[in-house]
Write an enzyme that holds these catalytic residues in place. Structure first.
Site, PDB file in Angstrom:
ATOM      1  N   ILE A  13       0.833  -1.206   0.000  1.00  0.00           N
ATOM      2  CA  ILE A  13       0.000   0.000   0.000  1.00  0.00           C
ATOM      3  C   ILE A  13       0.864   1.251   0.000  1.00  0.00           C
ATOM      4  O   ILE A  13       0.648   2.190  -0.779  1.00  0.00           O
ATOM      5  CB  ILE A  13      -0.954  -0.009   1.209  1.00  0.00           C
ATOM      6  CG1 ILE A  13      -1.946  -1.170   1.097  1.00  0.00           C
ATOM      7  CG2 ILE A  13      -1.703   1.316   1.325  1.00  0.00           C
ATOM      8  CD1 ILE A  13      -2.807  -1.365   2.332  1.00  0.00           C
ATOM      9  N   HIS A  50       7.488 -11.409 -30.596  1.00  0.00           N
ATOM     10  CA  HIS A  50       8.521 -10.371 -30.545  1.00  0.00           C
ATOM     11  C   HIS A  50       8.006  -9.140 -31.291  1.00  0.00           C
ATOM     12  O   HIS A  50       7.418  -9.276 -32.360  1.00  0.00           O
ATOM     13  CB  HIS A  50       9.796 -10.890 -31.218  1.00  0.00           C
ATOM     14  CG  HIS A  50      10.840  -9.826 -31.413  1.00  0.00           C
ATOM     15  ND1 HIS A  50      11.643  -9.390 -30.388  1.00  0.00           N
ATOM     16  CD2 HIS A  50      11.196  -9.111 -32.528  1.00  0.00           C
ATOM     17  CE1 HIS A  50      12.469  -8.457 -30.859  1.00  0.00           C
ATOM     18  NE2 HIS A  50      12.215  -8.274 -32.156  1.00  0.00           N
TER      19      HIS A  50
END
Length: 468
Positions: free
Chosen positions: A183, A440
């Site tokens: 957090i 790719h």
């Protein structure tokens, strides 16, 4: 005539509402009780609103660097109020979707706080009064709430938890974050991207202390490069003042201080079990968390509990899986799945994701491992998108060759981890992972490179030095 349900669920977060829908589709009559907003903490005060802010702040940070890729954004600025309004719109849209799903599946929804009177009886207290529900089975999925340690000054105006931070109406100029976990790291990323001066004060020796050490080191370097001050091994002694607030802490036996307009306390969460059930029912707990067996059943027969309120990994997707397992066991006697890898994600920039064991954890368990690692900076996709330092690390059990852990710091890490979770569950080997044809240019190519590295050397990495 009073209606009796096959299942009553207390808590409308990911664990509760998904369990309710699954149970309804299995033929159960279902009542779902929620005291606040449907969707629970994750949707209303956690995952979703935080990521909505991170999306806006991340785009703003990238836009400031447009000149480096041939673009221009003259007069660039942001409207923090508009960012918050969009966050609220995202939450409202998703909440409405959940409510429609519940209605379409015939789940009876009750607004109010549910209190377990017995294994078959629940009292629901809401704005319209109090009513009583009966059910053959009950599922507790009340989750957790922010925990505030006994720090002097923690009650001062301007000291907030994550709940309060998400309800701001103005951006603070200086923010101190007590706690460098997930957090704290995400809010540090968002607010520093928007130009806020951010200071993290973490009691442990490093931020993200439960994750792989290299992940912590990489994120710390990136945050510091962006101007975030990171203090580790630091104990907060006091919060004082009003304008500004002053956070006093001891760092490695040296007294220190940080001024702030706002202080966020993000040191963990506590189970939401206050006023949930009568103590005399005999539901066993440990440190406030509800204890369950292998079928998610509590010590009170017919009463089950899932998600954050039971402790363990406090993640929405883990809670959802437990809720579905619990109702499938109730309806069909289906045994819960064997232990599975659970991914943990941090939505910083770059993203962080991990699952299974890291090398240090494997060593502690006496498991000999082979580690393959690929740096992402040289990937075509990374160079095109100007991404910062990152890596993909794969941990294989040496004896069997099976993948037992993965740690990623790179763009799209939170999406890439899903395939690696499946590979861990299926005990895939380095050769099997290296043999997958990946597109790719993509970030997924780093998985191939890391697997090849574990086999002796990746194609796009410099050859290892051979010793004579």
């Amino acid at each position: 005539m009073e209606k009796k349900y096959d299942l009553a669920v207390i808590g409308g977060g990911p664990a509760g509402y998904e369990a309710a829908i699954r149970a309804a589709r299995l033929g159960f009559s279902v009542a779902l009780i929620e005291a606040r907003n449907m969707g629970g903490t994750c949707l209303n005060r956690g995952c979703i609103p935080t990521k909505a802010i991170l999306h806006s702040s991340g785009l703003y940070r990238e836009a400031k660097e447009f000149g480096e890729i041939g673009l221009a954004a003259d007069g660039l600025s942001f409207d923090f109020g508009a960012i918050l309004r969009r966050k609220n719109q995202v939450v409202a849209e998703l909440r409405a979707g959940i409510e429609k799903l519940l209605k379409a599946n015939g789940v009876g929804c009750f607004e109010g706080r549910g209190f377990l009177e017995s294994a078959e009886r629940i009292t629901v207290t809401g704005s319209s009064g109090t009513q009583e529900l009966r059910a053959d089975r009950i599922l507790l999925a009340t989750g957790c709430a922010p925990s505030v340690p006994p720090i002097p000054g923690a009650e001062l105006p301007g000291v907030v938890t994550s709940d309060g931070l998400l309800e701001l109406d103005a951006l603070p100029r200086r923010l101190v974050i007590i706690g460098g976990g997930v957090i704290g790291a995400e809010f540090a990323t968002a607010f520093s991207d928007l130009g806020c001066e951010v200071t993290i004060v973490e009691a442990m020796p490093r931020i993200l202390p439960t994750m792989d050490r290299e992940i912590s080191q990489s994120l710390s370097m990136i945050l510091k490069k962006r101007g975030v001050r990171v203090h580790s091994s630091a104990k907060v002694e006091q919060i004082a003042g009003d304008s500004p607030l002053v956070c006093r802490f001891t760092e490695k036996e040296t007294e220190n201080r940080a001024e702030a307009d706002l202080v966020l306390i993000a040191v963990g969460r506590k189970p939401a079990t206050n006023d949930l059930f009568t103590e005399g029912l005999g539901i066993k707990t440990e440190k406030g968390f509800i204890l369950t067996d292998g079928h998610h059943e509590t010590s009170l027969p017919g009463v089950f509990a899932v998600g954050d309120v039971t402790g363990g990994i406090q993640l929405a997707h883990a809670a959802s899986a437990q809720g579905i397992e619990a109702v499938e066991y109730m309806a069909q006697g289906t045994e819960p799945a064997r232990p599975r890898a659970i991914p943990s994600c941090v939505y910083t920039s770059p993203e962080i994701a991990c699952a299974g064991l890291c090398a240090d954890e494997a060593k502690q368990e006496g498991i000999e491992v082979t580690v393959g690692k690929a740096l992402t900076a040289s990937l075509g996709k990374s160079v095109i998108e100007r991404n910062e330092r990152g890596f993909v690390k794969l941990v294989f059990e040496k004896q069997s060759g099976a993948l037992i852990g993965a740690q990623l710091v790179c763009e799209r890490a939170t999406d890439l981890i899903a395939g690696l979770v499946q590979a861990i569950d299926r005990r895939a080997t380095a050769r099997e992972l290296a043999g997958v044809i990946r597109p790719h240019p993509t970030f997924s190519e780093a998985v191939t490179e890391a697997a090849e590295d574990a086999l002796g050397g990746a194609i796009h990495a410099m050859p290892r030095v051979r010793r004579a």
